[in-house]
Design an enzyme around this catalytic site. Structure first.
Site, PDB file in Angstrom:
ATOM      1  N   HIS A 346     -68.715 -13.766  -2.836  1.00 16.28           N
ATOM      2  CA  HIS A 346     -67.788 -14.878  -2.617  1.00 16.28           C
ATOM      3  C   HIS A 346     -67.725 -15.193  -1.134  1.00 16.28           C
ATOM      4  CE1 HIS A 346     -64.061 -17.249  -2.750  1.00 16.28           C
ATOM      5  NE2 HIS A 346     -64.320 -17.397  -4.027  1.00 16.28           N
ATOM      6  N   ASP A 402     -65.876 -16.101 -11.592  1.00 12.05           N
ATOM      7  CA  ASP A 402     -66.748 -16.698 -12.595  1.00 12.05           C
ATOM      8  C   ASP A 402     -67.481 -15.675 -13.454  1.00 12.05           C
ATOM      9  OD1 ASP A 402     -66.183 -19.328 -12.056  1.00 12.05           O
ATOM     10  OD2 ASP A 402     -67.664 -19.477 -10.461  1.00 12.05           O
TER      11      ASP A 402
HETATM   12  N1  ACO Z   1     -76.170 -11.185  -5.377  1.00 16.40           N
HETATM   13  C1  ACO Z   1     -76.868 -10.423  -4.516  1.00 16.40           C
HETATM   14  N2  ACO Z   1     -76.725 -10.471  -3.178  1.00 16.40           N
HETATM   15  C2  ACO Z   1     -75.819 -11.323  -2.702  1.00 16.40           C
HETATM   16  C3  ACO Z   1     -75.049 -12.141  -3.537  1.00 16.40           C
HETATM   17  C4  ACO Z   1     -75.243 -12.043  -4.923  1.00 16.40           C
HETATM   18  N3  ACO Z   1     -74.559 -12.803  -5.782  1.00 16.40           N
HETATM   19  N4  ACO Z   1     -74.224 -12.883  -2.796  1.00 16.40           N
HETATM   20  C5  ACO Z   1     -74.476 -12.568  -1.522  1.00 16.40           C
HETATM   21  N5  ACO Z   1     -75.448 -11.624  -1.466  1.00 16.40           N
HETATM   22  C6  ACO Z   1     -76.004 -11.018  -0.271  1.00 16.40           C
HETATM   23  C7  ACO Z   1     -76.937 -12.005   0.397  1.00 16.40           C
HETATM   24  O1  ACO Z   1     -78.246 -11.892  -0.087  1.00 16.40           O
HETATM   25  C8  ACO Z   1     -76.797 -11.598   1.835  1.00 16.40           C
HETATM   26  O2  ACO Z   1     -77.599 -10.467   2.044  1.00 16.40           O
HETATM   27  P1  ACO Z   1     -78.376 -10.291   3.466  1.00 16.40           P
HETATM   28  O3  ACO Z   1     -77.267 -10.133   4.459  1.00 16.40           O
HETATM   29  O4  ACO Z   1     -79.186  -9.071   3.263  1.00 16.40           O
HETATM   30  O5  ACO Z   1     -79.164 -11.540   3.666  1.00 16.40           O
HETATM   31  C9  ACO Z   1     -75.341 -11.180   1.953  1.00 16.40           C
HETATM   32  O6  ACO Z   1     -74.947 -10.778   0.645  1.00 16.40           O
HETATM   33  C10 ACO Z   1     -74.446 -12.304   2.419  1.00 16.40           C
HETATM   34  O7  ACO Z   1     -74.753 -13.435   1.622  1.00 16.40           O
HETATM   35  P2  ACO Z   1     -74.296 -14.909   1.943  1.00 16.40           P
HETATM   36  O8  ACO Z   1     -75.021 -15.860   1.045  1.00 16.40           O
HETATM   37  O9  ACO Z   1     -74.342 -15.151   3.402  1.00 16.40           O
HETATM   38  O10 ACO Z   1     -72.790 -14.818   1.509  1.00 16.40           O
HETATM   39  P3  ACO Z   1     -71.843 -16.009   1.366  1.00 16.40           P
HETATM   40  O11 ACO Z   1     -70.490 -15.482   1.596  1.00 16.40           O
HETATM   41  O12 ACO Z   1     -72.258 -17.168   2.167  1.00 16.40           O
HETATM   42  O13 ACO Z   1     -72.068 -16.426  -0.168  1.00 16.40           O
HETATM   43  C11 ACO Z   1     -71.769 -17.108  -2.369  1.00 16.40           C
HETATM   44  C12 ACO Z   1     -71.102 -16.588  -1.097  1.00 16.40           C
HETATM   45  C13 ACO Z   1     -72.401 -18.487  -2.110  1.00 16.40           C
HETATM   46  C14 ACO Z   1     -70.698 -17.268  -3.446  1.00 16.40           C
HETATM   47  C15 ACO Z   1     -72.843 -16.097  -2.813  1.00 16.40           C
HETATM   48  O14 ACO Z   1     -72.258 -14.827  -2.963  1.00 16.40           O
HETATM   49  C16 ACO Z   1     -73.532 -16.528  -4.076  1.00 16.40           C
HETATM   50  O15 ACO Z   1     -74.431 -17.367  -4.038  1.00 16.40           O
HETATM   51  N6  ACO Z   1     -73.153 -15.934  -5.249  1.00 16.40           N
HETATM   52  C17 ACO Z   1     -73.754 -16.280  -6.499  1.00 16.40           C
HETATM   53  C18 ACO Z   1     -73.220 -17.612  -7.029  1.00 16.40           C
HETATM   54  C19 ACO Z   1     -71.812 -17.508  -7.546  1.00 16.40           C
HETATM   55  O16 ACO Z   1     -71.434 -16.590  -8.261  1.00 16.40           O
HETATM   56  N7  ACO Z   1     -70.986 -18.521  -7.178  1.00 16.40           N
HETATM   57  C20 ACO Z   1     -69.584 -18.599  -7.600  1.00 16.40           C
HETATM   58  C21 ACO Z   1     -68.652 -18.274  -6.471  1.00 16.40           C
HETATM   59  S1  ACO Z   1     -66.962 -18.236  -7.009  1.00 16.40           S
HETATM   60  C22 ACO Z   1     -66.467 -19.852  -6.991  1.00 16.40           C
HETATM   61  O17 ACO Z   1     -66.967 -20.697  -6.329  1.00 16.40           O
HETATM   62  C23 ACO Z   1     -65.290 -20.237  -7.898  1.00 16.40           C
END
Ligand code: ACO
Length: 466
Positions: A346, A402
């Protein structure tokens, strides 16, 4: 049945205890104090970190895993309140007394009846439309039915219209606070309100918020019905908001347990800080457009896959994995490809999402007796364990709201394309509450972009341009 209801309450209390053990009681001082404009803050792309306004409505602490509405933590609200009480709380700033709640419920029951709006909406091919597009259209139909905005009485007179081009007046300086806001429409608005027809509203007041809280559920349910080849069902005035919503969508009155599960899901999604859809609705409201357009903007923003909609993808993912025995291999392969797992992580929460803490155990109860949903849940549970074991400590990745909400809705027999509209059915309380609060001290939103284009170019005649 009673045992299940009690179990639901005890699981919420249990989840609250777990959350409590992992945090302290200290809010972040930098994000919980009155603003003395102008302020300095560090802003990232997409306005990340920017402070746009003050609010008393809700607080999210992503590091500690807190979600608070009007001072109450989300666990207590889920354990002891209904969506009606919580939406009233968000709008009014206090929990209703018994008489206030009963009055509010009466209004919602009345405002759930949207015969004219639905008739207008049914003139469109709802069955072939994206459910969110149909919902946005339905909200517009409500605007048509309940405001005077497009009628003679609702037109702005010359003195009420914006007196000067917004970019020509000196607002490119630092914000100067609400007292010196440039656009002051309150007086003309009040005059316009006074001459509005008795039963029609200007589209800015609390009554319009109630209409939207009641009506977005009716419109969503009607869309679900039409998409299944049925006609919309009239609400039952005896049922609660959550029960009515299930009833109008599925055509059957839900059990007490199903009603409670939907009620909790609605409470959990009602507000969540300055997220994209809330901000979108506030931006629209800040121009003194009306609240139906504001909510329409919220619906439009929520539709994007980066905001709403991940729960639909979670269901596809769990179905694709299929069996608990395939979870480890799936995860090995996904992580090796450096792909993200939908339903985890998140932007704000770097701790366990408090909403997922409730929805996980709730899903376990919801799926009982539904073998397909039970299968999804068993895959989900194992996936959660594996992801948290591998990424929880190292990357602060935990299940988000979610991850389990889709399973809950599937167990209630709701089609995946309706998951994002359900989000809107709940979030309309947060959108309207925040818009209503912001308009008390309105200032039109107007950030700047950094210009990195050219200067001093010469306009060449058409024949000489390459
Ligand atoms: N699975 C595996 N690894 C993850 C995930 C995930 N779902 N989310 C983040 N990471 C990792 C990234 O790969 C990154 O690793 P790195 O540092 O080695 O490159 C690190 O965690 C940070 O990731 P970011 O993308 O920078 O984190 P951010 O806070 O920007 O992302 C987001 C948040 C967009 C929600 C992301 O976690 C994601 O895409 N999740 C999957 C989609 C999802 O479930 N969305 C619903 C969100 S809830 C809502 O909107 C109501």
């Amino acid at each position: 049945m009673q045992a299940d209801l009690e179990k639901i309450n005890s699981l919420i209390i249990e989840a609250a205890k777990k959350a409590q053990m992992e945090t302290d009681n200290e809010p972040e001082p930098d994000f919980t104090k009155p603003i003395d404009w102008p302020i300095t803050c560090t802003v990232g792309p997409g306005l990340e970190g920017a402070i746009a306004s003050e609010t008393k409505i809700g607080y999210v602490n992503g590091t500690k895993g807190w979600l608070i509405y009007r001072g109450y933590n989300i666990f207590d609200l889920c354990a002891y309140c209904s969506y009606e009480e919580v939406s009233y709380l968000l709008l009014h700033g206090k929990l209703p007394r018994a008489s206030e709640l009963s009055e509010y419920k009466k209004k919602l029951a009345q405002y759930r009846l949207l015969n004219k709006s639905l008739r207008l909406l049914m003139g469109f091919p709802v069955e072939n439309m994206h459910a969110m597009a149909a919902l946005r259209l339905g909200t517009n139909m409500m605007r048509q039915e309940f405001t005077i905005m497009d009628q003679e009485e609702g037109r702005r007179g010359p003195t009420e219209a914006i007196g000067s081009d917004e970019d020509s007046i000196p607002m490119e300086t630092a914000p100067r606070g609400a007292e010196s806001a440039i656009y002051e429409f309150r007086q003309p608005l009040m005059r316009r309100k006074a001459r509005a027809k008795q039963q029609q509203e200007t589209g800015y007041d609390l009554e319009a918020c109630y209409r939207l809280i009641a009506g977005v559920a009716t419109v969503t349910a009607a869309i679900a019905r039409v998409r299944q080849g049925h006609v919309p069902i009239e609400p039952d005035p005896e049922l609660s908001h959550a029960a009515n919503f299930i009833y109008m969508m599925t055509g059957r009155r839900p059990s007490a347990v199903e009603e409670r599960i939907m009620d909790i899901a609605l409470i959990l999604h009602a507000d969540h800080g300055m997220n994209a859809s809330t901000f979108a609705s506030m931006v629209v409201a800040s121009t003194l457009s009306d609240i139906y357009f504001s909510v329409g903007a919220g619906i439009a923003a929520l539709n994007g896959p980066l905001h709403g909609g991940a729960n639909e993808q979670v269901i596809s993912l769990l179905q694709e994995i299929g069996e608990p025995s395939r979870v480890k291999t799936f995860l090995d392969n996904t992580l090796a490809r450096k792909e993200k797992i939908v339903g985890f992580g998140h932007r704000v929460y770097k701790a366990y999402d408090p909403r997922a803490r409730i929805l996980g155990p709730l899903a376990e109860i919801a799926v009982r007796g539904n073998s397909a949903a039970e299968k999804l849940f068993s895959v989900a549970r194992l996936l959660e364990q594996e992801v948290v074991a591998r990424l929880g400590q190292t990357k602060l990745i935990f299940p988000n709201v979610d991850f389990y909400s889709g399973i809950v809705y599937r167990a209630l027999d709701i089609q995946p394309e309706m998951f994002t509209p359900i989000f809107a059915v709940s979030r309309v309380a947060g959108w309207t509450a925040r818009v209503h609060e912001y308009l008390q001290n309105n200032r039109i939103f107007r950030p700047r972009a950094m210009y990195t284009g050219a200067f001093n170019l010469e306009v060449l005649p058409l024949s000489q341009r390459t």
